[in-house]
Design a protein around this motif. Structure first.
Motif, PDB file in Angstrom:
ATOM      1  N   ASP A   5       0.812  -1.217   0.000  1.00  0.00           N
ATOM      2  CA  ASP A   5       0.000   0.000   0.000  1.00  0.00           C
ATOM      3  C   ASP A   5       0.842   1.263   0.000  1.00  0.00           C
ATOM      4  OD1 ASP A   5      -2.242  -1.582   0.023  1.00  0.00           O
ATOM      5  OD2 ASP A   5      -2.582  -1.423   2.186  1.00  0.00           O
ATOM      6  N   GLU A   6       1.958   1.246   0.753  1.00  0.00           N
ATOM      7  CA  GLU A   6       2.802   2.443   0.818  1.00  0.00           C
ATOM      8  C   GLU A   6       3.404   2.764  -0.545  1.00  0.00           C
ATOM      9  OE1 GLU A   6       2.952  -0.040   2.911  1.00  0.00           O
ATOM     10  OE2 GLU A   6       2.494   0.800   4.898  1.00  0.00           O
ATOM     11  N   ARG A   7       3.798   1.719  -1.287  1.00  0.00           N
ATOM     12  CA  ARG A   7       4.417   1.951  -2.594  1.00  0.00           C
ATOM     13  C   ARG A   7       3.380   2.489  -3.594  1.00  0.00           C
ATOM     14  NH1 ARG A   7       9.129   0.180  -2.945  1.00  0.00           N
ATOM     15  NH2 ARG A   7       8.632  -1.438  -1.424  1.00  0.00           N
ATOM     16  N   ILE A   8       2.190   1.938  -3.545  1.00  0.00           N
ATOM     17  CA  ILE A   8       1.127   2.415  -4.427  1.00  0.00           C
ATOM     18  C   ILE A   8       0.797   3.869  -4.101  1.00  0.00           C
ATOM     19  CG2 ILE A   8      -1.309   2.143  -5.041  1.00  0.00           C
ATOM     20  CD1 ILE A   8      -0.936  -0.889  -4.513  1.00  0.00           C
ATOM     21  N   ALA A   9       0.715   4.180  -2.810  1.00  0.00           N
ATOM     22  CA  ALA A   9       0.385   5.547  -2.398  1.00  0.00           C
ATOM     23  C   ALA A   9       1.452   6.526  -2.853  1.00  0.00           C
ATOM     24  CB  ALA A   9       0.224   5.607  -0.882  1.00  0.00           C
ATOM     25  N   ARG A  10       2.714   6.179  -2.679  1.00  0.00           N
ATOM     26  CA  ARG A  10       3.783   7.098  -3.071  1.00  0.00           C
ATOM     27  C   ARG A  10       3.902   7.207  -4.592  1.00  0.00           C
ATOM     28  NH1 ARG A  10       7.024   9.162   0.907  1.00  0.00           N
ATOM     29  NH2 ARG A  10       6.817   8.224   2.982  1.00  0.00           N
ATOM     30  N   ALA A  11       3.595   6.129  -5.314  1.00  0.00           N
ATOM     31  CA  ALA A  11       3.591   6.200  -6.779  1.00  0.00           C
ATOM     32  C   ALA A  11       2.524   7.179  -7.251  1.00  0.00           C
ATOM     33  CB  ALA A  11       3.351   4.814  -7.379  1.00  0.00           C
ATOM     34  N   TYR A  12       1.411   7.231  -6.540  1.00  0.00           N
ATOM     35  CA  TYR A  12       0.357   8.205  -6.853  1.00  0.00           C
ATOM     36  C   TYR A  12       0.810   9.609  -6.481  1.00  0.00           C
ATOM     37  CZ  TYR A  12      -3.786  11.066  -5.934  1.00  0.00           C
ATOM     38  OH  TYR A  12      -4.693  12.093  -5.887  1.00  0.00           O
ATOM     39  N   LEU A  13       1.332   9.786  -5.283  1.00  0.00           N
ATOM     40  CA  LEU A  13       1.699  11.109  -4.797  1.00  0.00           C
ATOM     41  C   LEU A  13       2.826  11.737  -5.601  1.00  0.00           C
ATOM     42  CD1 LEU A  13       1.543  10.298  -0.976  1.00  0.00           C
ATOM     43  CD2 LEU A  13      -0.031  11.787  -2.241  1.00  0.00           C
ATOM     44  N   ILE A  14       3.755  10.931  -6.063  1.00  0.00           N
ATOM     45  CA  ILE A  14       4.895  11.475  -6.796  1.00  0.00           C
ATOM     46  C   ILE A  14       4.474  11.986  -8.171  1.00  0.00           C
ATOM     47  CG2 ILE A  14       5.713   9.412  -8.024  1.00  0.00           C
ATOM     48  CD1 ILE A  14       8.536  10.106  -7.083  1.00  0.00           C
ATOM     49  N   ARG A  15       3.301  11.551  -8.629  1.00  0.00           N
ATOM     50  CA  ARG A  15       2.793  12.005  -9.923  1.00  0.00           C
ATOM     51  C   ARG A  15       1.905  13.243  -9.817  1.00  0.00           C
ATOM     52  NH1 ARG A  15       2.226  10.537 -15.119  1.00  0.00           N
ATOM     53  NH2 ARG A  15       3.287   8.529 -14.925  1.00  0.00           N
ATOM     54  N   VAL A  16       1.230  13.433  -8.677  1.00  0.00           N
ATOM     55  CA  VAL A  16       0.197  14.480  -8.618  1.00  0.00           C
ATOM     56  C   VAL A  16       0.713  15.858  -8.226  1.00  0.00           C
ATOM     57  CG1 VAL A  16      -1.628  12.820  -8.147  1.00  0.00           C
ATOM     58  CG2 VAL A  16      -0.439  13.901  -6.224  1.00  0.00           C
ATOM     59  N   ALA A  17       1.989  15.956  -7.868  1.00  0.00           N
ATOM     60  CA  ALA A  17       2.544  17.273  -7.516  1.00  0.00           C
ATOM     61  C   ALA A  17       3.921  17.433  -8.154  1.00  0.00           C
ATOM     62  CB  ALA A  17       2.647  17.432  -6.005  1.00  0.00           C
ATOM     63  N   GLU A  18       4.170  18.614  -8.707  1.00  0.00           N
ATOM     64  CA  GLU A  18       5.481  18.916  -9.290  1.00  0.00           C
ATOM     65  C   GLU A  18       6.477  19.135  -8.167  1.00  0.00           C
ATOM     66  OE1 GLU A  18       8.154  19.678 -12.487  1.00  0.00           O
ATOM     67  OE2 GLU A  18       6.062  19.014 -12.580  1.00  0.00           O
ATOM     68  N   PRO A  19       7.560  18.370  -8.139  1.00  0.00           N
ATOM     69  CA  PRO A  19       8.542  18.576  -7.063  1.00  0.00           C
ATOM     70  C   PRO A  19       9.358  19.853  -7.275  1.00  0.00           C
ATOM     71  CG  PRO A  19       9.293  16.872  -8.583  1.00  0.00           C
ATOM     72  CD  PRO A  19       7.888  17.248  -9.008  1.00  0.00           C
ATOM     73  N   PRO A  20       9.880  20.397  -6.168  1.00  0.00           N
ATOM     74  CA  PRO A  20       9.651  19.943  -4.788  1.00  0.00           C
ATOM     75  C   PRO A  20       8.267  20.360  -4.309  1.00  0.00           C
ATOM     76  CG  PRO A  20      10.995  21.913  -4.802  1.00  0.00           C
ATOM     77  CD  PRO A  20      10.794  21.546  -6.253  1.00  0.00           C
TER      78      PRO A  20
END
Length: 318
Positions: A5-20
């Motif tokens: 679940d953590e990997r799926i969540a972070r894969a989603y989060l890393i896509r929805v916001a432009e870093p940083p």
């Protein structure tokens, strides 16, 4: 394929916001990645997070990204993994707490290649410089990459034309570990002329990016990438750079993170060495002219010697 679940969540989060994305990072720190992802999807989060994720909140491609990455021998390394380079990235977290939002740590990192990220960053050195490099600069970069990698020092750079490419090729020639930190998705061959070089780096070392698959390079992404390159390494060497350059930006970022910064001198008539000379003159970098000086300045002499001896022993026993 199944993913935690953590990997799926972070894969989603890393896509929805432009870093940083410091606001999103704070949300993850408070609630954990799974609940933070749920809150972003339902828009149940602070205004700053809503602003960072406004344009991509509905882009839930996490499982697709992870499944396609697995086919390409690419993995998403997350803070919950043993491979996560926590000790190196703490410098970004510390700088962020001091008010430098632009230096926020990454939420996760896409990695392709056999090198474990936590091992590759151990006492690694970044070598950076101009894309429009001179023959003098490319020669020095290749020599540094070759001899540092040959002494067991992991060599990081950005895979660009000029100094970066020469550095990687030198390290590959020594059969050492070299890592490219990219300003685009890990599946994007950029620059196109380095497609073969990128494959070679990915086959023996590692390609690293905080950008999701398919992300194209953009001007601001090079500067954002530089903080990752600086954070993952113990020291940075500028081989050639103009007065205003991305390489000098990497050096300045490395200095702000408390890393050792070095620069090689060049001909006084060369505009491509003007940035190096300015760093040295202004006390932002130590002048170095050889691998031994680099190792001594970075405090790696003893470590590099022991690694080289171990490598020699292993070769003699085969």
């Amino acid at each position: 394929m199944t993913f935690d679940d953590e990997r799926i969540a972070r894969a989603y989060l890393i896509r929805v916001a432009e870093p940083p994305a410091p606001a999103l990072l704070a949300l993850v720190s408070e609630y954990g990645p799974v609940e933070a992802a749920d809150r972003v999807k339902s828009a149940d989060c602070p205004r700053a997070v809503l602003e960072e994720t406004a344009g991509r909140r509905d882009h839930d491609h996490a499982r697709r990204d992870l499944e396609r990455a697995a086919v390409d021998a690419t993995r998403l390394v997350i803070p919950e993994d043993h491979e996560w380079p926590a000790r190196q990235l703490v410098s970004l977290a510390t700088s962020r707490s001091g008010g430098e939002a632009a230096l926020a740590p990454p939420l996760a990192l896409w990695v392709r290649g056999p090198a474990r990220l936590d091992e590759a960053v151990d006492q690694a050195i970044a070598i950076v410089g101009a894309r429009a490099a001179t023959a003098y600069g490319e020669h020095n970069a290749a020599e540094l990459g070759y001899h540092l990698a040959g002494r067991g020092v992991p060599v990081f750079s950005g895979a660009a034309y000029g100094i970066d490419g020469a550095t990687h090729r030198g390290a590959l020639s020594a059969d050492g570990t070299t890592v490219a930190v990219l300003p685009c998705g890990i599946d994007v061959a950029y620059p196109a002329g380095h497609a073969t070089l990128l494959r070679s780096i990915g086959d023996s070392g590692a390609l690293v990016s905080e950008y999701p698959p398919g992300t194209l390079p953009a001007r601001h992404r090079f500067l954002v990438r530089n903080r990752i390159l600086a954070a993952l390494t113990s020291a940075a060497i500028v081989v050639e750079a103009g007065r205003r350059s991305g390489a000098r930006n990497t050096a300045t970022t490395a200095g702000a993170l408390g890393k050792v910064v070095m620069a090689m001198p060049g001909p006084v008539s060369s505009g491509m060495s003007a940035g190096c000379h300015a760093l040295i003159r202004e006390g932002e970098a130590t002048l170095v002219t050889s691998v031994d000086e680099i190792l001594a300045t970075a405090g790696l002499s003893e470590n590099a010697s022991s690694k080289l001896a171990a490598a020699d022993d292993a070769q003699s026993n085969t």
